[in-house]
Design an enzyme around this catalytic site. Structure first.
Site, mmCIF file in Angstrom:
data_model
loop_
_atom_site.group_PDB
_atom_site.id
_atom_site.type_symbol
_atom_site.label_atom_id
_atom_site.label_comp_id
_atom_site.label_asym_id
_atom_site.label_seq_id
_atom_site.Cartn_x
_atom_site.Cartn_y
_atom_site.Cartn_z
ATOM 1 N N ASN A 7 0.881 -1.170 0.000
ATOM 2 C CA ASN A 7 0.000 0.000 0.000
ATOM 3 C C ASN A 7 0.920 1.222 0.000
ATOM 4 O O ASN A 7 1.497 1.578 1.018
ATOM 5 C CB ASN A 7 -0.886 -0.039 1.250
ATOM 6 C CG ASN A 7 -1.842 1.134 1.308
ATOM 7 O OD1 ASN A 7 -1.778 2.049 0.469
ATOM 8 N ND2 ASN A 7 -2.714 1.125 2.295
ATOM 9 N N ARG A 91 -2.569 -2.139 -3.435
ATOM 10 C CA ARG A 91 -3.774 -1.340 -3.262
ATOM 11 C C ARG A 91 -3.665 -0.146 -4.212
ATOM 12 O O ARG A 91 -2.694 0.606 -4.157
ATOM 13 C CB ARG A 91 -3.863 -0.829 -1.824
ATOM 14 C CG ARG A 91 -5.032 0.089 -1.646
ATOM 15 C CD ARG A 91 -4.983 0.790 -0.316
ATOM 16 N NE ARG A 91 -6.157 1.646 -0.188
ATOM 17 C CZ ARG A 91 -6.174 2.783 0.470
ATOM 18 N NH1 ARG A 91 -5.082 3.205 1.081
ATOM 19 N NH2 ARG A 91 -7.256 3.499 0.538
ATOM 20 N N HIS A 180 -12.975 2.823 0.016
ATOM 21 C CA HIS A 180 -13.004 1.762 1.049
ATOM 22 C C HIS A 180 -13.672 0.488 0.533
ATOM 23 O O HIS A 180 -14.160 -0.332 1.319
ATOM 24 C CB HIS A 180 -13.774 2.203 2.319
ATOM 25 C CG HIS A 180 -13.136 3.305 3.092
ATOM 26 N ND1 HIS A 180 -13.875 4.302 3.692
ATOM 27 C CD2 HIS A 180 -11.844 3.572 3.377
ATOM 28 C CE1 HIS A 180 -13.055 5.137 4.312
ATOM 29 N NE2 HIS A 180 -11.815 4.720 4.123
ATOM 30 N N ARG A 241 -11.776 15.564 7.559
ATOM 31 C CA ARG A 241 -12.532 15.944 6.349
ATOM 32 C C ARG A 241 -13.951 16.354 6.717
ATOM 33 O O ARG A 241 -14.550 15.762 7.621
ATOM 34 C CB ARG A 241 -12.590 14.768 5.364
ATOM 35 C CG ARG A 241 -11.278 14.510 4.681
ATOM 36 C CD ARG A 241 -11.305 13.223 3.872
ATOM 37 N NE ARG A 241 -10.277 12.311 4.328
ATOM 38 C CZ ARG A 241 -10.233 11.010 4.045
ATOM 39 N NH1 ARG A 241 -11.157 10.460 3.302
ATOM 40 N NH2 ARG A 241 -9.256 10.268 4.511
ATOM 41 N N GLY A 333 -14.924 2.065 14.475
ATOM 42 C CA GLY A 333 -15.970 1.025 14.448
ATOM 43 C C GLY A 333 -15.604 -0.191 15.267
ATOM 44 O O GLY A 333 -16.456 -0.788 15.936
ATOM 45 N N GLU A 384 -8.167 -5.510 4.791
ATOM 46 C CA GLU A 384 -8.042 -5.199 3.365
ATOM 47 C C GLU A 384 -6.876 -5.957 2.736
ATOM 48 O O GLU A 384 -6.951 -6.373 1.586
ATOM 49 C CB GLU A 384 -7.867 -3.686 3.193
ATOM 50 C CG GLU A 384 -9.136 -2.935 3.584
ATOM 51 C CD GLU A 384 -8.918 -1.460 3.882
ATOM 52 O OE1 GLU A 384 -9.192 -0.658 3.003
ATOM 53 O OE2 GLU A 384 -8.478 -1.131 4.996
#
Ligand code: AMP
Length: 398
Positions: A7, A91, A180, A241, A333, A384
């Site tokens: 990544n 990625r 995502h 953001r 989460g 991921e």
């Protein structure tokens, strides 16, 4: 087969080496400050010592070379030599409308990734650099691109179109792409396993809540809507953001501050979200602490986040005409029970009830709904890298 997952950012490179016979992690690490000075943290998982030192990393090619050196070294290594690494999975942030799934990289794919640079000017060039660096150091080892946007290519026009002149879509490709995707895909597949039902029969809402956050409506295993948009600034308020705001704010702020569009857009990306509202931090742990100590703005930022997540869950339940399961994943989460509980407070009307006892417990994949909740609620740590490695293996073996 052993697969290296990469990544690549503009000055960083995260990696994992996985043994795909057993889907186990062999080593992971991070190169930072590439092109500035350089630092490598390499963490073998076989009991060998961690390497955590400044080393010269003038470009990504030296970074990949340093990673391979550590992966194969006697002191820090996990494989005997490079030939044990069967493939590399990358990625890649933006695949535009060209890529609805992962692909083996060839010259044509590289050109298509380059064509998507205007859609992700910060990310795709770094991803291309990473692929080229691997090619330079690893020669003909097969490489695969796994796109953040690919999973969302199943969205219908009513979800991905913006109500602006149509030519902006046809000529400039302005539409919702969503991001995502690899995470939403992983947790939704895992949720179907936990629910013991084929994913084709399930309506799921996946909430990826980290420093960047997005929600995805997944009907029958396909993304049908998602909260991020043309870029990852859209949707929920995030760490830094702003999420969805009235577009007229941009011009208004330019007019009234004397700053240009670029400067304000940078503020909306880097100085907004829960950081901007609280003035404290982008990290939810800092916000909870500040809120507990009586900081009203930190409490407001947390309230705004939970409210936005709950509204989006409600919207996606309507979009799919129902919901069987809600999934929480990523840093917030997976770890922040208070934020999950705050979101849960809005969801009783739809039969989704968070069980306070289960919610407070930590752990891996788990249910956190009460026994009488008609909607199942799950916490599923995202992975991921595993999705990237699985796709890479599948494409290389074909
Ligand atoms: P991610 O982008 O998925 O790595 O998530 C990073 C974010 O997760 C951090 O900025 C924190 O806001 C949040 N986070 C991580 N651990 C915790 C925790 N134990 N409690 C609350 N928030 C956490």
């Amino acid at each position: 087969m052993k697969i290296l997952v990469i990544n690549c950012g503009s000055s960083s490179l995260k990696y994992q080496l996985l043994d795909m016979e057993t889907e186990t992690l062999l080593a992971k690490g991070l190169c930072e400050r590439i092109g500035i000075d350089g630092h490598l943290k390499h963490q073998p998982q076989n009991g060998k010592p961690v390497f955590d030192e400044d080393i010269a990393l003038p470009t990504h090619t030296e970074a990949i070379a340093a990673v391979l050196d550590k992966l194969t070294s006697a002191e820090y290594g996990v494989v005997a030599d490079m030939s044990e690494i069967g493939a590399v999975g990358h990625r890649v942030v933006h695949g535009g409308e060209k890529f609805a799934s992962s692909v083996l990289i060839d010259d044509e794919v590289m050109a298509a990734i380059a064509e998507c640079i205007p859609l992700a000017p910060l990310h795709n060039p770094a991803n291309i650099t990473g692929i080229e660096a691997c090619k330079a150091v690893m020669g003909n080892v097969p490489q695969v691109a796994v796109f953040d946007t690919a999973f969302h290519q199943t969205m219908p026009g009513k979800a991905y179109m913006y109500a602006i002149p149509y030519e902006y879509y046809t000529d400039l490709k302005v539409r919702r792409y969503g991001f995502h995707g690899t995470s939403h895909r992983y947790v939704s597949a895992r949720a179907a396993e936990m629910l013991g039902k084929p994913i084709e029969e399930l309506k799921l809402i996946s909430c990826h809540m980290g420093n960047g956050s997005s929600i995805c409506a997944i009907d029958g295993g396909k993304s049908v809507d998602t909260s991020m948009g043309f870029t990852p600034i859209a949707g929920l308020p995030m760490g830094t953001r702003c999420g969805d705001i009235d577009v007229s704010i941009l011009d208004y702020l330019c007019q009234n501050t004397g700053k240009d569009v670029k400067t304000i857009t940078n503020e909306l990306n880097k100085k907004s979200g829960v950081l901007g509202v609280s003035g404290v931090s982008s990290d939810f742990r800092d916000l909870s602490k500040a809120a507990e100590e009586g900081n009203d703005r930190a409490a407001l930022a947390l309230d705004m986040f939970a409210y936005a997540v709950a509204k989006t869950i409600g919207a996606y339940a309507a979009a799919m005409n129902g919901v069987d399961g809600i999934i929480f994943t990523a840093g917030v989460g997976e770890n922040d029970a208070a934020t999950r509980a705050a979101i849960g407070k809005y969801l009783g009307w739809m039969g989704a009830k968070v069980c306070p006892g289960c919610n407070a417990k930590r752990g891996g994949d788990r249910f956190i709904n009460t026994s009488d909740s008609t909607v199942k609620i799950m916490v599923i740590p995202t992975n991921e890298e595993l999705v990237i490695a699985r796709d890479t293996k599948e494409l290389v073996e074909k």
